[in-house]
Structure formats: C-alpha cells, structure tokens
Scaffold this motif. Structure first.
Motif, PDB file in Angstrom:
ATOM      1  N   THR A 117       0.793  -0.973  -0.105  1.00 20.07           N
ATOM      2  CA  THR A 117       0.217  -0.030   0.122  1.00 20.07           C
ATOM      3  C   THR A 117       0.903   1.230  -0.116  1.00 20.07           C
ATOM      4  O   THR A 117       1.934   1.225   0.713  1.00 20.07           O
ATOM      5  CB  THR A 117      -0.867   0.084   1.135  1.00 20.07           C
ATOM      6  N   GLN A 121      -0.422   6.026  -6.647  1.00 21.55           N
ATOM      7  CA  GLN A 121      -0.117   4.918  -7.558  1.00 21.55           C
ATOM      8  C   GLN A 121       1.312   4.897  -8.103  1.00 21.55           C
ATOM      9  O   GLN A 121       1.913   3.812  -8.507  1.00 21.55           O
ATOM     10  CB  GLN A 121      -0.953   4.931  -8.836  1.00 21.55           C
ATOM     11  N   HIS A 123       3.872   4.458  -6.654  1.00 20.89           N
ATOM     12  CA  HIS A 123       4.729   3.432  -5.874  1.00 20.89           C
ATOM     13  C   HIS A 123       4.447   2.026  -6.117  1.00 20.89           C
ATOM     14  O   HIS A 123       5.076   1.278  -5.500  1.00 20.89           O
ATOM     15  CB  HIS A 123       4.675   3.716  -4.387  1.00 20.89           C
ATOM     16  N   GLN A 124       3.597   1.731  -7.083  1.00 18.82           N
ATOM     17  CA  GLN A 124       3.338   0.409  -7.187  1.00 18.82           C
ATOM     18  C   GLN A 124       4.212  -0.578  -7.820  1.00 18.82           C
ATOM     19  O   GLN A 124       4.202  -1.728  -7.509  1.00 18.82           O
ATOM     20  CB  GLN A 124       1.827   0.490  -8.272  1.00 18.82           C
ATOM     21  N   ILE A 127       6.692  -3.405  -5.342  1.00 23.08           N
ATOM     22  CA  ILE A 127       6.267  -4.774  -5.384  1.00 23.08           C
ATOM     23  C   ILE A 127       7.617  -5.673  -6.113  1.00 23.08           C
ATOM     24  O   ILE A 127       8.007  -6.559  -5.548  1.00 23.08           O
ATOM     25  CB  ILE A 127       5.143  -4.939  -5.503  1.00 23.08           C
ATOM     26  N   THR A 146       0.231  -9.704  -8.240  1.00 27.43           N
ATOM     27  CA  THR A 146       0.479  -9.007  -6.994  1.00 27.43           C
ATOM     28  C   THR A 146      -0.655  -7.995  -6.917  1.00 27.43           C
ATOM     29  O   THR A 146      -1.338  -7.423  -7.850  1.00 27.43           O
ATOM     30  CB  THR A 146       1.998  -8.208  -7.077  1.00 27.43           C
ATOM     31  N   PHE A 148      -1.244  -4.196  -5.419  1.00 32.88           N
ATOM     32  CA  PHE A 148      -1.219  -2.846  -4.996  1.00 32.88           C
ATOM     33  C   PHE A 148      -2.276  -1.985  -4.707  1.00 32.88           C
ATOM     34  O   PHE A 148      -3.108  -2.088  -5.665  1.00 32.88           O
ATOM     35  CB  PHE A 148      -0.042  -2.054  -5.771  1.00 32.88           C
ATOM     36  N   ALA A 149      -2.461  -1.450  -3.524  1.00 35.63           N
ATOM     37  CA  ALA A 149      -3.360  -0.414  -3.424  1.00 35.63           C
ATOM     38  C   ALA A 149      -2.901   0.849  -3.142  1.00 35.63           C
ATOM     39  O   ALA A 149      -2.256   1.134  -1.940  1.00 35.63           O
ATOM     40  CB  ALA A 149      -4.411  -0.836  -1.923  1.00 35.63           C
ATOM     41  N   ALA A 150      -3.737   2.045  -3.599  1.00 37.03           N
ATOM     42  CA  ALA A 150      -3.142   3.295  -3.307  1.00 37.03           C
ATOM     43  C   ALA A 150      -4.521   3.865  -2.377  1.00 37.03           C
ATOM     44  O   ALA A 150      -5.324   2.927  -2.297  1.00 37.03           O
ATOM     45  CB  ALA A 150      -3.096   4.180  -4.371  1.00 37.03           C
ATOM     46  N   ASP A 153      -8.058   3.462  -3.720  1.00 30.67           N
ATOM     47  CA  ASP A 153      -8.453   2.269  -4.009  1.00 30.67           C
ATOM     48  C   ASP A 153      -9.523   1.620  -2.889  1.00 30.67           C
ATOM     49  O   ASP A 153     -10.223   0.513  -3.114  1.00 30.67           O
ATOM     50  CB  ASP A 153      -7.477   1.229  -4.399  1.00 30.67           C
ATOM     51  N   LEU A 163      -8.974  -3.308  -8.429  1.00 35.53           N
ATOM     52  CA  LEU A 163      -8.385  -3.930  -7.244  1.00 35.53           C
ATOM     53  C   LEU A 163      -9.076  -5.038  -6.707  1.00 35.53           C
ATOM     54  O   LEU A 163      -8.234  -6.169  -6.260  1.00 35.53           O
ATOM     55  CB  LEU A 163      -8.116  -2.844  -6.141  1.00 35.53           C
ATOM     56  N   ARG A 166      -8.449  -7.871  -8.752  1.00 36.59           N
ATOM     57  CA  ARG A 166      -7.007  -8.612  -8.685  1.00 36.59           C
ATOM     58  C   ARG A 166      -6.998  -9.522  -7.443  1.00 36.59           C
ATOM     59  O   ARG A 166      -6.338 -10.419  -7.595  1.00 36.59           O
ATOM     60  CB  ARG A 166      -5.900  -7.300  -8.678  1.00 36.59           C
TER      61      ARG A 166
END
Length: 227
Positions: A117, A121, A123-124, A127, A146, A148-150, A153, A163, A166
């Motif tokens: 998290t 976005q 920083h996604q 992972i 994988t 990823f959540a901002a 989301d 999300l 996924r």
C-alpha cells in the motif's frame, strides 16, 4: 481437509491500510478454497505488535514466546499473504526485519501473495523491485498476480474496482498452486487472458516490410531463405 492462510502486515498505524488489504486478500483466498471444497483458517499477524521483540531477536538471536508463535504460524502456513506499506521506495523496516529473523529456508516452496500500500499509484512498482527479490531469495512460490493499493482504491472500508478483481484473481492462483502441488484440490485452471488488449504485431505483420516486427521463428526462416 483444511489449509492455513497467514497474513503478515508491516503497517505501523492503527488502523493499518496494509492490514486491511492483506486481510481482504486472505478472505478472498478462503472463499476460493471453500468453493474448491477446502476449509481455510485465516490468521492475521500485525508485526507492529511484535516490534520490540523483533528488535531484541535481531540483537540476541532469541525470540520471545509471542514472536516465536508468530514465526511458527508463518513457517507452518500453507499460504502466506505478505502486505507492507511502501516506505522510501521499499518495504517497511519492520517488515524486512521480521523476514530477516526467519530461517532462510523456512519459506521455500510456499505459495506467497505479495501486496503493498502507498499514498499514490506512483509507488506500485515497489512490489517488483523491492518485495519480489526478497521472496525470490527465500525461494518462495510467488503468485503471478500482485496487489497494490493506493489510498483511493479503498471504498467504504473495502477494496473497489479493479483492485477487488486482482484480489479475486490472486486467490484463484493460490488455489491452482495448491492443487498442482498436492493434487488434492479441484481448481479451475482458466484464470483469464493476461495479455495486453493491444493486438499482436505478428497478426498483421507484412514479411516484406523491414520495419515490421516478426516472431523469432519467422525471422529465422527469412534469414535461412536468404542465405
């Protein structure tokens, strides 16, 4: 038959978005396992509750009873969901410190879901360039998808939009991984088309156009015919 799903989250706050993300992924896995006729026990481990014990373990080499219980749960899990906030373009120090005190062989072959998290976005990719190398070194079986959540989301205390899709997809991948390794589960191998929606260049390739990209086999055939 039952499977244990352990979620570890490296969030420092209360409530923690990493804990929320990991917990919902764990519930998705439990739902998919139930659909395959398998009961799943989901356990959530908040690493911040063991922060002092993790530090002491790194200094002394001995784990306090509470920390040892968490370590045993992770090592004995059939599936591990690892969720961390992104700090300074990497995993949280607490999250990494916990992994550092594990036996390097303890996660070998274990199905692991990677999740992270962050505020935006941007920083996604953390992972893939921060988390994945760690678990590859530990020889875990990393799931292809994988999560990823901002901040945006999360809708109404839950995952929303793509999300959530996924999270369901990676849950199906976990069931498939367990079924392939043990032959005990009934899993649907069709996880959908993961290719880009863009058409394949080779479908429209003109072999006489030098600027057109062709599959390797076609290129090789052209070279042989011209020699």
């Amino acid at each position: 038959m039952s499977k244990s799903v352990v979620v570890i989250s490296g969030g420092l706050g209360t409530p923690s978005s990493s804990s929320l993300l990991g917990g919902q992924i764990g519930q998705n896995i439990a739902t998919q396992l139930a659909a395959a006729g398998v009961q799943a026990d989901v356990a959530n481990i908040e690493l911040r509750e063991h922060a002092g014990e993790i530090t002491n373990n790194m200094l002394t080499g001995f784990a306090a009873p509470g920390l040892q219980k968490a370590i045993d749960a992770v090592v004995g899990a059939d599936v591990l969901v690892a969720a961390t906030p992104v700090f300074t373009a990497s995993v949280s120090g607490l999250f990494k410190s916990f992994l550092d005190i594990l036996d390097p062989k303890s996660l070998s072959g274990k199905p692991v879901v990677l999740a992270a998290t962050a505020g935006t976005q941007r920083h996604q990719l953390a992972i893939d360039y921060a988390m994945r190398p760690i678990f590859s070194y530990l020889r875990a079986q990393i799931m292809p998808t994988t999560v990823f959540a901002a901040s945006e989301d999360f809708g109404g205390q839950g995952l929303s939009g793509t999300l959530a899709d996924r999270a369901r997809r990676v849950a199906r991948e976990v069931v498939l991984a367990l079924s392939l390794s043990e032959g005990e589960l009934s899993a649907d191998a069709d996880l959908g088309d993961t290719r880009s929606i863009a058409p394949s260049v080779s479908e429209f390739a003109d072999p006489d156009d030098e600027l057109t990209s062709l599959p390797f086999e076609a290129l090789l055939a052209n070279l042989k015919s011209g020699s």
